[in-house]
Write a protein that holds these residues in place. Structure first.
Motif, PDB file in Angstrom:
ATOM      1  N   ARG A 147      33.370  34.615  19.711  1.00 36.67           N
ATOM      2  CA  ARG A 147      33.745  34.743  21.135  1.00 36.67           C
ATOM      3  C   ARG A 147      34.499  36.045  21.389  1.00 36.67           C
ATOM      4  O   ARG A 147      34.283  36.711  22.400  1.00 36.67           O
ATOM      5  CB  ARG A 147      34.590  33.556  21.576  1.00 36.67           C
ATOM      6  N   ALA A 148      35.389  36.416  20.457  1.00 38.53           N
ATOM      7  CA  ALA A 148      36.147  37.655  20.604  1.00 38.53           C
ATOM      8  C   ALA A 148      35.214  38.869  20.578  1.00 38.53           C
ATOM      9  O   ALA A 148      35.329  39.770  21.414  1.00 38.53           O
ATOM     10  CB  ALA A 148      37.193  37.775  19.499  1.00 38.53           C
ATOM     11  N   LEU A 149      34.272  38.872  19.644  1.00 44.16           N
ATOM     12  CA  LEU A 149      33.328  39.989  19.558  1.00 44.16           C
ATOM     13  C   LEU A 149      32.417  40.036  20.780  1.00 44.16           C
ATOM     14  O   LEU A 149      32.098  41.119  21.281  1.00 44.16           O
ATOM     15  CB  LEU A 149      32.512  39.886  18.265  1.00 44.16           C
ATOM     16  N   ALA A 150      32.012  38.869  21.273  1.00 34.68           N
ATOM     17  CA  ALA A 150      31.184  38.820  22.486  1.00 34.68           C
ATOM     18  C   ALA A 150      31.943  39.398  23.682  1.00 34.68           C
ATOM     19  O   ALA A 150      31.365  40.108  24.507  1.00 34.68           O
ATOM     20  CB  ALA A 150      30.739  37.390  22.768  1.00 34.68           C
ATOM     21  N   LEU A 151      33.228  39.112  23.753  1.00 33.36           N
ATOM     22  CA  LEU A 151      34.047  39.659  24.839  1.00 33.36           C
ATOM     23  C   LEU A 151      34.108  41.180  24.740  1.00 33.36           C
ATOM     24  O   LEU A 151      33.928  41.885  25.737  1.00 33.36           O
ATOM     25  CB  LEU A 151      35.451  39.056  24.796  1.00 33.36           C
ATOM     26  N   LEU A 152      34.339  41.693  23.541  1.00 28.67           N
ATOM     27  CA  LEU A 152      34.393  43.142  23.352  1.00 28.67           C
ATOM     28  C   LEU A 152      33.040  43.786  23.651  1.00 28.67           C
ATOM     29  O   LEU A 152      32.984  44.879  24.231  1.00 28.67           O
ATOM     30  CB  LEU A 152      34.839  43.474  21.928  1.00 28.67           C
ATOM     31  N   LYS A 153      31.959  43.105  23.304  1.00 29.66           N
ATOM     32  CA  LYS A 153      30.622  43.617  23.618  1.00 29.66           C
ATOM     33  C   LYS A 153      30.406  43.660  25.120  1.00 29.66           C
ATOM     34  O   LYS A 153      29.854  44.621  25.656  1.00 29.66           O
ATOM     35  CB  LYS A 153      29.546  42.749  22.961  1.00 29.66           C
ATOM     36  N   SER A 154      30.844  42.616  25.826  1.00 32.69           N
ATOM     37  CA  SER A 154      30.661  42.567  27.283  1.00 32.69           C
ATOM     38  C   SER A 154      31.461  43.660  27.980  1.00 32.69           C
ATOM     39  O   SER A 154      31.102  44.091  29.069  1.00 32.69           O
ATOM     40  CB  SER A 154      31.042  41.194  27.828  1.00 32.69           C
ATOM     41  N   GLU A 155      32.533  44.106  27.347  1.00 32.90           N
ATOM     42  CA  GLU A 155      33.347  45.192  27.897  1.00 32.90           C
ATOM     43  C   GLU A 155      32.797  46.564  27.519  1.00 32.90           C
ATOM     44  O   GLU A 155      33.310  47.586  27.958  1.00 32.90           O
ATOM     45  CB  GLU A 155      34.785  45.064  27.390  1.00 32.90           C
TER      46      GLU A 155
END
Length: 89
Positions: free
Chosen positions: A52-60
């Motif tokens: 989830r943390a990596l997905a958030l960074l990817k979305s940013e």
């Protein structure tokens, strides 16, 4: 009793840690982030939390998945805070 994650150990905290490293220049464009297993050990969280943390960074726009290379810092991160967006206007 309901389960409560340890203080400072949610996906947003993991993402904030790497966001700070990227914005501070400690992780440069093209640098690889640690593996999911290494991040999981470092923060004492589950694999899903790291995902989830990596997905958030990817979305940013801060990181991208590069297959066998793992997750790497993007060359030109997009603006992520409201203050940054106002400064661009």
């Amino acid at each position: 009793m309901a389960y409560k994650a340890p203080e400072g150990r949610g996906y947003a905290d993991v993402a904030a840690h790497f966001r700070t490293l990227i914005k501070g220049g400690e992780l440069a464009p093209g640098d690889s982030l640690p593996s999911v297993a290494a991040i999981r050990e470092q923060f004492g969280v589950a694999s899903k939390t790291v995902s989830r943390a990596l997905a958030l960074l990817k979305s940013e726009g801060l990181v991208a998945s590069r297959g066998a290379l793992g997750t790497v810092v993007e060359k030109t991160p997009i603006v992520i805070t409201g203050a940054d967006r106002l400064n661009r206007m």
